[in-house]
Design a protein around this motif. Structure first.
Motif, PDB file in Angstrom:
ATOM      1  N   LEU A 386       1.135  -0.885  -0.064  1.00  0.00           N
ATOM      2  CA  LEU A 386      -0.335  -0.056   0.314  1.00  0.00           C
ATOM      3  C   LEU A 386       0.612   1.031  -0.126  1.00  0.00           C
ATOM      4  CD1 LEU A 386      -3.139   0.867   0.369  1.00  0.00           C
ATOM      5  CD2 LEU A 386      -2.760   1.138   2.789  1.00  0.00           C
ATOM      6  N   LEU A 387       0.952   2.576  -0.531  1.00  0.00           N
ATOM      7  CA  LEU A 387       1.073   3.630  -0.885  1.00  0.00           C
ATOM      8  C   LEU A 387       0.403   4.778  -0.436  1.00  0.00           C
ATOM      9  CD1 LEU A 387       2.772   3.154  -4.507  1.00  0.00           C
ATOM     10  CD2 LEU A 387       3.714   2.542  -2.009  1.00  0.00           C
ATOM     11  N   GLY A 388       0.745   5.529  -0.009  1.00  0.00           N
ATOM     12  CA  GLY A 388      -0.101   6.777   0.600  1.00  0.00           C
ATOM     13  C   GLY A 388       0.863   8.092   0.188  1.00  0.00           C
ATOM     14  N   SER A 389       0.221   9.068   0.177  1.00  0.00           N
ATOM     15  CA  SER A 389       0.238  10.664  -0.427  1.00  0.00           C
ATOM     16  C   SER A 389      -0.048  11.470   0.376  1.00  0.00           C
ATOM     17  CB  SER A 389       0.320  11.286  -2.124  1.00  0.00           C
ATOM     18  OG  SER A 389       0.499  12.093  -2.602  1.00  0.00           O
ATOM     19  N   VAL A 390       0.356  12.917   1.056  1.00  0.00           N
ATOM     20  CA  VAL A 390       0.016  13.229   1.964  1.00  0.00           C
ATOM     21  C   VAL A 390       0.581  15.137   1.915  1.00  0.00           C
ATOM     22  CG1 VAL A 390       1.497  12.488   3.902  1.00  0.00           C
ATOM     23  CG2 VAL A 390      -0.309  14.157   4.133  1.00  0.00           C
ATOM     24  N   GLY A 391       0.052  15.686   2.397  1.00  0.00           N
ATOM     25  CA  GLY A 391       1.019  17.721   1.865  1.00  0.00           C
ATOM     26  C   GLY A 391       0.400  17.778   0.951  1.00  0.00           C
ATOM     27  N   GLU A 392       0.275  17.975  -0.254  1.00  0.00           N
ATOM     28  CA  GLU A 392      -0.314  18.455  -0.809  1.00  0.00           C
ATOM     29  C   GLU A 392      -1.409  17.981  -2.252  1.00  0.00           C
ATOM     30  OE1 GLU A 392       2.851  20.947  -2.300  1.00  0.00           O
ATOM     31  OE2 GLU A 392       4.020  19.545  -3.515  1.00  0.00           O
ATOM     32  N   PRO A 393      -1.811  18.601  -3.401  1.00  0.00           N
ATOM     33  CA  PRO A 393      -1.900  17.163  -3.944  1.00  0.00           C
ATOM     34  C   PRO A 393      -1.135  16.671  -5.204  1.00  0.00           C
ATOM     35  CG  PRO A 393      -3.698  20.084  -4.317  1.00  0.00           C
ATOM     36  CD  PRO A 393      -2.151  20.193  -3.137  1.00  0.00           C
ATOM     37  N   ILE A 394      -1.757  15.680  -5.567  1.00  0.00           N
ATOM     38  CA  ILE A 394      -0.326  14.843  -6.394  1.00  0.00           C
ATOM     39  C   ILE A 394      -0.990  14.678  -7.464  1.00  0.00           C
ATOM     40  CG2 ILE A 394      -1.672  12.613  -5.545  1.00  0.00           C
ATOM     41  CD1 ILE A 394       1.133  11.318  -6.002  1.00  0.00           C
ATOM     42  N   GLY A 395       0.035  15.467  -8.374  1.00  0.00           N
ATOM     43  CA  GLY A 395      -0.894  15.566 -10.150  1.00  0.00           C
ATOM     44  C   GLY A 395      -0.874  13.540 -10.792  1.00  0.00           C
ATOM     45  N   PRO A 396      -1.733  14.144 -11.626  1.00  0.00           N
ATOM     46  CA  PRO A 396      -1.811  12.445 -12.491  1.00  0.00           C
ATOM     47  C   PRO A 396      -0.395  11.716 -12.770  1.00  0.00           C
ATOM     48  CG  PRO A 396      -3.638  14.081 -12.509  1.00  0.00           C
ATOM     49  CD  PRO A 396      -2.355  14.928 -12.337  1.00  0.00           C
ATOM     50  N   GLU A 397       0.668  12.997 -13.063  1.00  0.00           N
ATOM     51  CA  GLU A 397       1.756  12.103 -13.422  1.00  0.00           C
ATOM     52  C   GLU A 397       2.606  11.464 -12.958  1.00  0.00           C
ATOM     53  OE1 GLU A 397       4.371  11.078 -16.670  1.00  0.00           O
ATOM     54  OE2 GLU A 397       2.046  11.840 -16.699  1.00  0.00           O
ATOM     55  N   ALA A 398       2.739  12.318 -11.446  1.00  0.00           N
ATOM     56  CA  ALA A 398       3.284  11.731 -10.135  1.00  0.00           C
ATOM     57  C   ALA A 398       2.650  10.665  -9.257  1.00  0.00           C
ATOM     58  CB  ALA A 398       3.117  13.033  -9.251  1.00  0.00           C
ATOM     59  N   TRP A 399       1.787  10.075  -9.776  1.00  0.00           N
ATOM     60  CA  TRP A 399       0.746   9.069  -9.470  1.00  0.00           C
ATOM     61  C   TRP A 399       0.641   8.180 -10.296  1.00  0.00           C
ATOM     62  CZ3 TRP A 399      -2.956   5.668  -9.825  1.00  0.00           C
ATOM     63  CH2 TRP A 399      -3.540   5.177  -8.915  1.00  0.00           C
ATOM     64  N   HIS A 400       0.824   8.232 -11.398  1.00  0.00           N
ATOM     65  CA  HIS A 400       1.224   7.110 -11.517  1.00  0.00           C
ATOM     66  C   HIS A 400       2.539   6.646 -11.754  1.00  0.00           C
ATOM     67  CE1 HIS A 400      -2.689   6.330 -13.473  1.00  0.00           C
ATOM     68  NE2 HIS A 400      -2.964   7.863 -13.992  1.00  0.00           N
ATOM     69  N   TRP A 401       3.507   7.281 -11.858  1.00  0.00           N
ATOM     70  CA  TRP A 401       4.795   7.470 -11.471  1.00  0.00           C
ATOM     71  C   TRP A 401       4.462   6.172 -10.021  1.00  0.00           C
ATOM     72  CZ3 TRP A 401       8.446   7.551  -7.867  1.00  0.00           C
ATOM     73  CH2 TRP A 401       9.782   7.536  -8.098  1.00  0.00           C
ATOM     74  N   TYR A 402       4.122   5.947  -9.287  1.00  0.00           N
ATOM     75  CA  TYR A 402       3.874   6.304  -8.068  1.00  0.00           C
ATOM     76  C   TYR A 402       3.827   4.690  -7.615  1.00  0.00           C
ATOM     77  CZ  TYR A 402       3.889   7.021  -2.859  1.00  0.00           C
ATOM     78  OH  TYR A 402       4.451   6.659  -1.496  1.00  0.00           O
ATOM     79  N   HIS A 403       2.824   4.486  -8.714  1.00  0.00           N
ATOM     80  CA  HIS A 403       1.599   3.582  -8.425  1.00  0.00           C
ATOM     81  C   HIS A 403       2.397   2.073  -9.490  1.00  0.00           C
ATOM     82  CE1 HIS A 403      -0.877   1.246 -10.459  1.00  0.00           C
ATOM     83  NE2 HIS A 403      -1.545   0.951  -9.420  1.00  0.00           N
ATOM     84  N   ARG A 404       2.859   2.504 -10.591  1.00  0.00           N
ATOM     85  CA  ARG A 404       3.925   2.120 -11.523  1.00  0.00           C
ATOM     86  C   ARG A 404       5.282   1.794 -11.119  1.00  0.00           C
ATOM     87  NH1 ARG A 404       4.141   4.978 -15.264  1.00  0.00           N
ATOM     88  NH2 ARG A 404       6.744   5.973 -14.748  1.00  0.00           N
ATOM     89  N   THR A 405       5.927   2.639 -10.724  1.00  0.00           N
ATOM     90  CA  THR A 405       7.381   2.567 -10.205  1.00  0.00           C
ATOM     91  C   THR A 405       7.789   2.195  -9.039  1.00  0.00           C
ATOM     92  OG1 THR A 405       7.866   4.149 -12.118  1.00  0.00           O
ATOM     93  CG2 THR A 405       9.565   3.762 -10.097  1.00  0.00           C
ATOM     94  N   ILE A 406       7.135   2.801  -7.664  1.00  0.00           N
ATOM     95  CA  ILE A 406       6.880   2.448  -6.537  1.00  0.00           C
ATOM     96  C   ILE A 406       6.354   0.907  -6.545  1.00  0.00           C
ATOM     97  CG2 ILE A 406       7.518   2.986  -4.172  1.00  0.00           C
ATOM     98  CD1 ILE A 406       9.779   3.697  -6.896  1.00  0.00           C
ATOM     99  N   GLY A 407       5.334   1.008  -6.686  1.00  0.00           N
ATOM    100  CA  GLY A 407       3.800   0.350  -6.184  1.00  0.00           C
ATOM    101  C   GLY A 407       4.069  -1.196  -7.824  1.00  0.00           C
ATOM    102  N   GLY A 408       4.561  -1.344  -8.505  1.00  0.00           N
ATOM    103  CA  GLY A 408       4.926  -2.005  -9.394  1.00  0.00           C
ATOM    104  C   GLY A 408       3.167  -2.448  -9.843  1.00  0.00           C
ATOM    105  N   GLY A 409       3.057  -1.165  -9.978  1.00  0.00           N
ATOM    106  CA  GLY A 409       1.464  -1.293 -10.305  1.00  0.00           C
ATOM    107  C   GLY A 409       0.663  -2.478  -9.888  1.00  0.00           C
ATOM    108  N   ARG A 410       0.591  -3.022  -8.875  1.00  0.00           N
ATOM    109  CA  ARG A 410       0.066  -3.600  -7.544  1.00  0.00           C
ATOM    110  C   ARG A 410      -0.389  -3.080  -6.479  1.00  0.00           C
ATOM    111  NH1 ARG A 410       4.922  -4.799  -6.293  1.00  0.00           N
ATOM    112  NH2 ARG A 410       5.865  -5.070  -4.254  1.00  0.00           N
ATOM    113  N   CYS A 411       0.314  -2.073  -6.355  1.00  0.00           N
ATOM    114  CA  CYS A 411      -0.876  -1.412  -4.854  1.00  0.00           C
ATOM    115  C   CYS A 411      -1.229   0.177  -5.270  1.00  0.00           C
ATOM    116  CB  CYS A 411       0.634  -1.192  -3.565  1.00  0.00           C
ATOM    117  SG  CYS A 411       1.719  -2.191  -3.611  1.00  0.00           S
ATOM    118  N   PRO A 412      -2.153  -0.136  -4.978  1.00  0.00           N
ATOM    119  CA  PRO A 412      -3.156   0.986  -4.388  1.00  0.00           C
ATOM    120  C   PRO A 412      -2.610   2.333  -3.376  1.00  0.00           C
ATOM    121  CG  PRO A 412      -4.399  -0.884  -3.870  1.00  0.00           C
ATOM    122  CD  PRO A 412      -2.475  -1.747  -3.816  1.00  0.00           C
ATOM    123  N   ILE A 413      -3.099   3.247  -3.966  1.00  0.00           N
ATOM    124  CA  ILE A 413      -2.402   4.362  -3.501  1.00  0.00           C
ATOM    125  C   ILE A 413      -3.721   5.272  -2.513  1.00  0.00           C
ATOM    126  CG2 ILE A 413      -1.650   6.975  -4.394  1.00  0.00           C
ATOM    127  CD1 ILE A 413      -0.071   5.781  -6.444  1.00  0.00           C
TER     128      ILE A 413
END
Length: 651
Positions: A386-413
């Motif tokens: 599981l991944l989480g984001s906090v502090g300010e809005p996360i744009g779609p590009e950073a969201w998808h990078w986080y999901h794909r590169t760190i979460g391997g496409g399997r971890c909800p954010i």
């Protein structure tokens, strides 16, 4: 939407099968219950946490009282209640120091719930021997070491009110906070590691106390003999010596206080003037962080949660310390910087300790993007679920990078929206219940009643931009601004009578998902078009050369406001006129031609607070050719402002 960037991402069947909340119908039923039957909802959800209480709430905004009749000690609720359970010998916290050897050698410590409880009791006895008692204010000025958490919980055990000041603040900022809260004691350390160098913290305290004296200073030895420290007789005491002198009759039995007793004061900067001391109380705050930790992180007994925030910020209070410990979870804390000694450090930590939940800030995610995919690619991140984001809005590009590169496409954010003032998460996408919409934080959490309204208080239509407000009290809301009730009312309740005014603009779509667009004063009016800076920055971020951006307005005789975007690039990218035009075209394509930036300024860094938020008010002044003014105490690097002022505007 593209194949690589879908607008909806459902949780996997495997994740949903084990989730605490598995579908939207379950979420909506519980959310509705939390609003229409709060008595029944909170009694069930908090069973065993707060003890007995007579009434869930009395009063309305701005001064509700929650869990009326509750008597408790938050330290006891986070520690003692676990000691007669199988959690007694479970790891409460795992710590890693910053220095890392060439073969990956690091300093680590693990404290079980039994061991953490023992250290807290000992240090509470030390503070009691120095005369610290219920209601006294204590400043904690430390790095990310286990003793910082021990100090927080020891204060709470005595009924004292702690105020944690981020260990990077300068003496002037520290002294202003000491004076504002009337602190009796300061707890600090000789020095701390940060990016391979030692920060001399005790010397900062000494300078601050020249204008803000206190009775006692307790100093932890972190660096040792290589860092000379001046100790003032009669005032200063080493941590170990203080513990040796402790009062054994106090600290063991936690002081029971009323549910509305002050728990901590946390200072947050306004746009100008002195910082605001946000005051949170015991029962309501603990209820909020306990429930949101459990539900938003879909917490499981085997999880290791790493919230990367410093304890000097509200995220560190809520999701490093109080929320996880109240749930009997294991937490990871790391002393240093994410790129010490290189940009792969975070990913080695995750692999080394088997972190399963990572909760970090968009500004950190964008830095990771800038440093390159090769760094996370060197580590095994399979333990993450599981991944989480906090502090300010996360744009779609950073969201998808986080999901794909760190979460391997399997971890909800879980993209979360909340504030120092709200105490706990208010909006998110519950990971097993609903689909994620990258760029949208999601749905209100339990007990939270939000709306997006026009200036007259009427509800906005779906997808109409308006003001984000909270319509009824929630347990973890701030109780006041310490020593300044007038500022409390004027800032949060006077602008929109009957509501809590968040200061943010937002929109709600037809599915009820909330997209937070940034601070109200970050909504620009360009030639009659209202444009949220978050929308512009999200569009700029879709260009593959861009690491991070900040959009601001400057006065323009023709348009009213002209749009200026400050841009940092990913490693290896070159700033030139062609790239400027490509970024402009990207914004025109994503948002509309009316939003095409008037000016793009390339920069090596953006001015940020020490918690990672971009300070756009300084960028506005720079874009307008004005001198930068106002409180700079929360800036991480004053040199960034100097570099921006010296830089040239777009030719």
């Amino acid at each position: 939407m593209t194949e690589d960037h879908p607008t909806h991402i459902d949780p996997s069947a495997e994740f949903r099968a084990r989730a605490r909340i598995r579908d939207r119908a379950d979420y909506e039923a519980r959310h509705q219950e939390s609003l229409v039957d709060p008595e029944g909802f909170w009694r069930r959800e908090l069973a065993g946490l707060l003890g007995d209480w007579q009434q869930v709430r009395t009063g309305e905004l701005p001064h509700p009282r929650w869990f009326v009749g509750a008597r408790l000690n938050v330290s006891e609720r986070c520690l003692d209640r676990h000691l007669d359970t199988p959690l007694r010998h479970k790891a409460a916290l795992i710590w890693e120091g910053e220095p890392e050897g060439p073969q990956g050698q690091v300093e680590t410590r693990t404290l079980t719930y039994f061991e953490l409880h023992r250290e807290v009791v000992r240090f509470a006895g030390a503070l009691a021997a120095l005369g610290v008692g219920s209601g006294d204010r204590v400043i904690i000025y430390m790095g990310m070491v286990p003793e910082a958490i021990v100090a927080m919980l020891a204060c709470v055990r005595l009924g004292a009110v702690h105020s944690v000041v981020f260990g990077g603040f300068a003496a002037e900022a520290l002294s202003s906070r000491i004076l504002d809260c009337g602190a009796r004691a300061v707890i600090t350390q000789d020095g701390a590691w940060r990016r391979g160098t030692v920060l001399a913290m005790k010397s900062v305290v000494d300078k601050a106390l020249e204008s803000a004296p206190v009775d006692h200073v307790v100093v932890l030895r972190r660096i040792g003999e290589t860092l000379p420290v001046t100790m003032q007789s009669g005032r200063d005491l080493w941590w170990d010596d203080a513990v040796d002198l402790r009062d054994p009759t106090r600290g063991g039995a936690a002081v029971q206080v009323d549910g509305e007793h002050p728990l901590f004061i946390l200072y947050t900067s306004g746009s100008t003037g002195k910082p605001k001391g946000v005051l949170h109380s015991c029962a309501g705050y603990l209820a909020g962080v306990y429930l949101t930790t459990r539900e938003a992180f879909d917490l499981r007994p085997e999880d290791l949660l790493w919230c990367t925030a410093d304890i000097g910020w509200i995220t560190g209070h809520s999701y490093v310390v109080y929320g996880p410990l109240a749930n009997g979870a294991s937490i990871l804390i790391y002393e240093g910087a994410p790129n010490a000694p290189d940009p792969g450090r975070f990913w080695r930590i995750i692999e080394r300790h088997g972190v399963s939940i990572l909760y970090t800030a968009p500004t950190a995610i964008r830095a990771f993007m800038r440093w390159g995919d090769q760094w996370p690619g060197k580590s095994d991140l399979a333990s993450l679920r599981l991944l989480g984001s906090v502090g300010e809005p996360i744009g779609p590009e950073a969201w998808h990078w986080y999901h794909r590169t760190i979460g391997g496409g399997r971890c909800p954010i879980v993209d979360t929206w909340w504030q120092t003032e709200t105490g706990s998460m208010m909006l998110t996408t519950l990971p097993g219940a609903v689909a994620a919409k990258p760029g949208s934080t999601g749905l209100p959490l339990f007990g939270v009643d939000v709306a997006v309204v026009r200036a007259d208080g009427s509800d906005c239509a779906p997808d109409e931009t308006g003001l984000l407000v909270v319509r009824r009290p929630w347990p973890s809301m701030l109780r006041t601004i310490y020593g300044n009730e007038e500022r409390f009312i004027a800032g949060y309740f006077a602008p929109m009578p009957g509501f809590y005014f968040t200061g943010d603009s937002a929109r709600i779509d037809a599915d009820g998902y909330v997209t937070v667009l940034g601070r109200v004063d970050d909504v620009l009016n360009v030639a009659g078009h209202r444009i949220g800076t978050a929308e512009i920055e999200a569009a700029v971020g879709t260009h593959p050369a861009v690491a991070e951006s900040a959009a601001v307005g400057r006065p323009d005789d023709l348009k009213g406001q002209a749009l200026v975007v400050f841009v940092t690039l990913r490693m290896g990218q070159t700033a030139d006129a062609g790239l400027r035009e490509a970024i402009r075209a990207q914004v025109a394509h994503e948002v509309g031609k009316f939003a095409r930036p008037d000016e793009i300024r390339f920069t090596d860094a953006l001015p940020k607070t020490r918690s990672g938020k971009i300070m756009r008010r300084f960028l506005k002044e720079i874009a307008a050719g004005k001198a930068t003014t106002g409180d700079t105490s929360t800036l991480e690097d004053l040199g960034v402002l100097a570099a921006l002022r010296a830089g040239n505007a777009e030719e």
